[in-house]
Motif scaffolding. Sequence first.
Motif, PDB file in Angstrom:
ATOM      1  N   PHE A 252     -12.920  22.795  -7.590  1.00 40.48           N
ATOM      2  CA  PHE A 252     -13.875  21.737  -6.309  1.00 40.48           C
ATOM      3  C   PHE A 252     -14.506  20.733  -7.578  1.00 40.48           C
ATOM      4  CE2 PHE A 252     -17.570  19.986  -4.366  1.00 40.48           C
ATOM      5  CZ  PHE A 252     -16.804  19.158  -3.536  1.00 40.48           C
ATOM      6  N   GLU A 253     -14.837  21.127  -8.960  1.00 38.35           N
ATOM      7  CA  GLU A 253     -15.030  20.946 -10.373  1.00 38.35           C
ATOM      8  C   GLU A 253     -13.780  19.847 -10.429  1.00 38.35           C
ATOM      9  OE1 GLU A 253     -17.416  23.549 -12.547  1.00 38.35           O
ATOM     10  OE2 GLU A 253     -16.827  22.670 -13.940  1.00 38.35           O
ATOM     11  N   ILE A 254     -12.867  20.317 -10.241  1.00 41.02           N
ATOM     12  CA  ILE A 254     -12.208  18.931 -11.018  1.00 41.02           C
ATOM     13  C   ILE A 254     -11.495  17.718  -9.967  1.00 41.02           C
ATOM     14  CG2 ILE A 254      -9.349  19.306 -11.520  1.00 41.02           C
ATOM     15  CD1 ILE A 254      -9.925  22.302 -12.330  1.00 41.02           C
ATOM     16  N   GLY A 255     -11.835  18.803  -8.908  1.00 41.56           N
ATOM     17  CA  GLY A 255     -11.633  17.429  -7.450  1.00 41.56           C
ATOM     18  C   GLY A 255     -12.532  16.411  -7.649  1.00 41.56           C
ATOM     19  N   HIS A 256     -13.193  17.042  -7.397  1.00 43.10           N
ATOM     20  CA  HIS A 256     -14.665  16.259  -8.180  1.00 43.10           C
ATOM     21  C   HIS A 256     -14.322  15.324  -8.633  1.00 43.10           C
ATOM     22  CE1 HIS A 256     -18.972  15.187  -6.892  1.00 43.10           C
ATOM     23  NE2 HIS A 256     -19.111  15.347  -8.956  1.00 43.10           N
ATOM     24  N   PHE A 257     -14.221  15.948 -10.123  1.00 44.68           N
ATOM     25  CA  PHE A 257     -14.246  14.890 -10.726  1.00 44.68           C
ATOM     26  C   PHE A 257     -12.618  14.183 -11.141  1.00 44.68           C
ATOM     27  CE2 PHE A 257     -12.468  13.876 -15.425  1.00 44.68           C
ATOM     28  CZ  PHE A 257     -13.696  14.150 -16.393  1.00 44.68           C
ATOM     29  N   PHE A 258     -12.152  14.047 -10.291  1.00 41.32           N
ATOM     30  CA  PHE A 258     -10.864  13.265 -10.101  1.00 41.32           C
ATOM     31  C   PHE A 258     -11.699  11.828  -9.382  1.00 41.32           C
ATOM     32  CE2 PHE A 258      -7.143  15.870 -11.191  1.00 41.32           C
ATOM     33  CZ  PHE A 258      -6.859  15.371 -11.596  1.00 41.32           C
ATOM     34  N   ARG A 259     -11.518  12.693  -8.132  1.00 44.40           N
ATOM     35  CA  ARG A 259     -12.697  11.529  -6.876  1.00 44.40           C
ATOM     36  C   ARG A 259     -13.837  10.680  -7.706  1.00 44.40           C
ATOM     37  NH1 ARG A 259     -16.789  13.618  -2.050  1.00 44.40           N
ATOM     38  NH2 ARG A 259     -17.967  11.973  -2.475  1.00 44.40           N
ATOM     39  N   GLU A 260     -14.336  11.039  -8.899  1.00 44.77           N
ATOM     40  CA  GLU A 260     -16.394  10.300  -9.141  1.00 44.77           C
ATOM     41  C   GLU A 260     -15.563   9.899 -10.325  1.00 44.77           C
ATOM     42  OE1 GLU A 260     -18.724  10.247  -7.757  1.00 44.77           O
ATOM     43  OE2 GLU A 260     -17.853  10.720  -6.044  1.00 44.77           O
ATOM     44  N   ARG A 261     -14.902  10.460 -10.987  1.00 49.66           N
ATOM     45  CA  ARG A 261     -15.094   9.818 -12.605  1.00 49.66           C
ATOM     46  C   ARG A 261     -13.299   9.308 -12.811  1.00 49.66           C
ATOM     47  NH1 ARG A 261     -20.144   8.868 -14.508  1.00 49.66           N
ATOM     48  NH2 ARG A 261     -19.414   9.124 -16.020  1.00 49.66           N
ATOM     49  N   VAL A 262     -12.392  10.082 -12.965  1.00 47.57           N
ATOM     50  CA  VAL A 262     -10.941   9.851 -13.710  1.00 47.57           C
ATOM     51  C   VAL A 262     -10.512   8.741 -12.832  1.00 47.57           C
ATOM     52  CG1 VAL A 262      -8.606   9.997 -13.865  1.00 47.57           C
ATOM     53  CG2 VAL A 262     -10.236  11.121 -13.953  1.00 47.57           C
ATOM     54  N   ILE A 263     -10.014   9.090 -11.131  1.00 53.00           N
ATOM     55  CA  ILE A 263      -9.964   7.059 -10.112  1.00 53.00           C
ATOM     56  C   ILE A 263     -10.278   6.041 -10.218  1.00 53.00           C
ATOM     57  CG2 ILE A 263      -9.848   7.221  -7.600  1.00 53.00           C
ATOM     58  CD1 ILE A 263      -8.376  10.107  -6.792  1.00 53.00           C
ATOM     59  N   PRO A 264     -11.960   6.175 -10.281  1.00 54.27           N
ATOM     60  CA  PRO A 264     -12.532   4.975 -10.275  1.00 54.27           C
ATOM     61  C   PRO A 264     -12.497   4.279 -11.516  1.00 54.27           C
ATOM     62  CG  PRO A 264     -14.163   6.867  -9.398  1.00 54.27           C
ATOM     63  CD  PRO A 264     -13.096   7.733  -9.643  1.00 54.27           C
ATOM     64  N   LYS A 265     -12.371   4.856 -12.793  1.00 50.49           N
ATOM     65  CA  LYS A 265     -12.501   4.583 -13.807  1.00 50.49           C
ATOM     66  C   LYS A 265     -10.830   4.890 -14.484  1.00 50.49           C
ATOM     67  CE  LYS A 265     -17.549   4.406 -13.604  1.00 50.49           C
ATOM     68  NZ  LYS A 265     -18.723   4.032 -14.702  1.00 50.49           N
ATOM     69  N   ALA A 266     -10.018   5.055 -13.849  1.00 47.48           N
ATOM     70  CA  ALA A 266      -9.542   5.790 -14.487  1.00 47.48           C
ATOM     71  C   ALA A 266      -8.918   4.567 -16.461  1.00 47.48           C
ATOM     72  CB  ALA A 266      -7.686   5.536 -14.266  1.00 47.48           C
ATOM     73  N   VAL A 267      -8.938   3.297 -16.177  1.00 52.47           N
ATOM     74  CA  VAL A 267      -8.496   2.528 -17.134  1.00 52.47           C
ATOM     75  C   VAL A 267      -9.587   2.590 -18.771  1.00 52.47           C
ATOM     76  CG1 VAL A 267     -10.332   0.564 -16.648  1.00 52.47           C
ATOM     77  CG2 VAL A 267      -7.548   0.444 -18.300  1.00 52.47           C
ATOM     78  N   LEU A 268     -10.634   3.098 -18.641  1.00 50.13           N
ATOM     79  CA  LEU A 268     -11.525   3.830 -19.568  1.00 50.13           C
ATOM     80  C   LEU A 268     -11.459   5.316 -20.105  1.00 50.13           C
ATOM     81  CD1 LEU A 268     -15.209   1.766 -17.484  1.00 50.13           C
ATOM     82  CD2 LEU A 268     -13.285   0.907 -19.352  1.00 50.13           C
ATOM     83  N   THR A 271      -8.253   4.124 -22.167  1.00 51.08           N
ATOM     84  CA  THR A 271      -9.029   3.561 -23.823  1.00 51.08           C
ATOM     85  C   THR A 271      -9.670   4.632 -24.271  1.00 51.08           C
ATOM     86  OG1 THR A 271     -10.560   2.903 -22.803  1.00 51.08           O
ATOM     87  CG2 THR A 271      -8.172   1.446 -23.109  1.00 51.08           C
ATOM     88  N   GLY A 272     -10.940   5.853 -23.879  1.00 50.67           N
ATOM     89  CA  GLY A 272     -11.176   6.414 -24.298  1.00 50.67           C
ATOM     90  C   GLY A 272     -13.333   6.412 -24.363  1.00 50.67           C
ATOM     91  N   GLU A 273     -12.180   4.512 -23.569  1.00 52.29           N
ATOM     92  CA  GLU A 273     -13.922   4.974 -22.971  1.00 52.29           C
ATOM     93  C   GLU A 273     -14.893   5.006 -22.613  1.00 52.29           C
ATOM     94  OE1 GLU A 273     -14.422  -1.067 -22.868  1.00 52.29           O
ATOM     95  OE2 GLU A 273     -12.561   0.586 -22.980  1.00 52.29           O
ATOM     96  N   ALA A 274     -14.591   5.652 -21.574  1.00 57.88           N
ATOM     97  CA  ALA A 274     -15.030   6.835 -20.427  1.00 57.88           C
ATOM     98  C   ALA A 274     -15.442   7.904 -20.918  1.00 57.88           C
ATOM     99  CB  ALA A 274     -14.433   7.232 -19.219  1.00 57.88           C
ATOM    100  N   LEU A 275     -14.962   9.115 -22.113  1.00 52.58           N
ATOM    101  CA  LEU A 275     -14.912   9.706 -22.154  1.00 52.58           C
ATOM    102  C   LEU A 275     -16.290   9.876 -23.791  1.00 52.58           C
ATOM    103  CD1 LEU A 275     -11.295  10.624 -23.996  1.00 52.58           C
ATOM    104  CD2 LEU A 275     -12.401  11.150 -21.963  1.00 52.58           C
ATOM    105  N   GLU A 276     -16.613   8.716 -24.432  1.00 55.28           N
ATOM    106  CA  GLU A 276     -17.613   8.752 -24.497  1.00 55.28           C
ATOM    107  C   GLU A 276     -18.988   8.524 -23.187  1.00 55.28           C
ATOM    108  OE1 GLU A 276     -20.256   4.722 -27.566  1.00 55.28           O
ATOM    109  OE2 GLU A 276     -18.503   4.529 -26.244  1.00 55.28           O
ATOM    110  N   ASP A 277     -18.826   8.241 -22.181  1.00 59.12           N
ATOM    111  CA  ASP A 277     -19.969   8.199 -21.567  1.00 59.12           C
ATOM    112  C   ASP A 277     -19.963   9.885 -21.589  1.00 59.12           C
ATOM    113  OD1 ASP A 277     -20.808   5.666 -21.521  1.00 59.12           O
ATOM    114  OD2 ASP A 277     -19.301   5.202 -19.583  1.00 59.12           O
TER     115      ASP A 277
END
Lengths: 310, 310
Positions: A252-268, A271-277
């Motif tokens: 679920f943690e992974i599903g949650h992560f896809f839903r909340e972070r990866v899908i909404p901010k994929a381009v970041l 590019t790596g910008e979201a990794l910083e966050d």
Amino acid sequence: MSIYNEKISRYNEKTRRQKKNNAWPTLNFHLLPKTVKRRVYALKRLQLQSANIEAKFYEEVHELERKYAGLYQPIFEKRRDIVAGAVEPTEEECEWQSDREEEDLAEDLQKKAALEEKQADSAGADDPKGIPEFWLTIFKRVDMLEEMLQEHDEPILKHLQDITVKFSEPAQPMSFTLEFYFEPNSYFSNTVLTKVYKMKSEPDTADPFSFEGPEIIDFFHSIIYSINFHWMLIVSVCVQDEDLDFTLGTDFEIGHFFRERVIPKAVLYFTGEALEDDESVRRLLLCVIQDLDDEGEEEDEGDCDHTVSI
Amino acid sequence: MSIYNEKISRYNEKTRRQKKNNAWPTLNFHLLPKTVKRRVYALKRLQLQSANIEAKFYEEVHELERKYAGLYQPIFEKRRDIVAGAVEPTEEECEWQSDREEEDLAEDLQKKAALEEKQADSAGADDPKGIPEFWLTIFKRVDMLEEMLQEHDEPILKHLQDITVKFSEPAQPMSFTLEFYFEPNSYFSNTVLTKVYKMKSEPDTADPFSFEGPEIIDFFHSIIYSINFHWMLIVSVCVQDEDLDFTLGTDFEIGHFFRERVIPKAVLYFTGEALEDDESVRRLLLCVIQDLDDEGEEEDEGDCDHTVSI
């Protein structure tokens, strides 16, 4: 009342906690006069009413997420089309002033970059379709996902063209569905792999005060594929633990992560910008723990870069 | 898209991050062919649109919190009246089946408890008004609050009878207000101390991708008191740091904690049950960090009781 998704992710911890004895210091409750005890019980009954109202709140937040998913959809569809090379953005759509990645490069590095860029362009890669390996790059850059990847997954994930999330319809049981869209490929015949996460948003009658928002109660896949695609590596990393609770939580943690972070901010993530966050969150969590740590020594304020003893 | 309040609390971290150089590995962006770069820029522009939609989402969540504050209000008012002794709950209102606190006591401890209870009752405490020192007890039990208390604060906080949160009206700038209600006392003349937290929910034009939901932008007190009440100890623990950013962040963390945890679940902090949940969160955070920690060694699954090296 909130911390909407932070609370969801407590599911994982909850199963762990159930196995522990409660060693927490409770109030010297028995020392209170009977009349006061009665009043505290009355407050606890009121607290149950609060928990039921809170459950309704989360249902409404879910409804709101559903509504906003509709607002994001045209943007995500445009992204999908650009990634797949189905549409070419106009000059205006590509204008980008503060190109931090380039600015950050020192001058000599920029020269080197220009040279390498030329080489890349002349190496036949000057006009690939869309953004090649967009999602695979994201999988490789995010630790949580990269850990699950095996070498033989890579050629398959090169065909991944989009990931979307869909929320359950109103009046249906609360759930969300991840959909993985592939271009036609030689590995399997269907082009969409889906995974449904069922949730519930109501206090547990046996332990109502532990309610902190929606919890996952089940998930299932509707996956048909013609070869041994390592989907289970993506959705569940801990099968070898033979600990289903833990597996469910991790999944679920992974599903949650896809839903909340990866899908909404994929381009970041690309590019790596979201990794910083994400690293920023990690640092914040460390500071929070430090604050919470009873046994912590006096430390210089604002400095969290040290070992935390628990 | 969510993690509504988790994101709010990132304020603290954000100010810290601004002082750091960005040492994060970005994509070898310059190696991408120009045509692909263009498309990535197009995705970044789409991402800006997402951020603006996300801001609206948080405004609506705030609106939802406002609506639910109204639903909680009768419950909180009843709590206030019981705590202050203004109303006596009926027998039915005090019924409480699963009295864990008592169940947990071993038999001999129960006997001792019964004796002590008798002593407590006969010591003239058999019919105190309401629930004496309800809020002071909470302050003393919660580490984050207890750290701020000094001995001379205690007699003042014995007069604290209620803490409430009020959300800003629709169409007003986003904010929430903590209100501390005191019974008439010999320390100061006004009976309500308030603190307003102003927020904003829009992406920063200079750094739009860092947007993660509402951020505090300012706070102010409307406090008038006739003696040197150590209010500043409650609202701001780090004045001595002469680091206003950090102080603001810490202050907001405390305000956020009152709003999200203490006010909605006061009785559970009084009895200690909520402290268990907070500890649970702390343990969860440690597990998350462990997962995130690139340099982490292989550890036994599910065991987080060890030193975390950063």
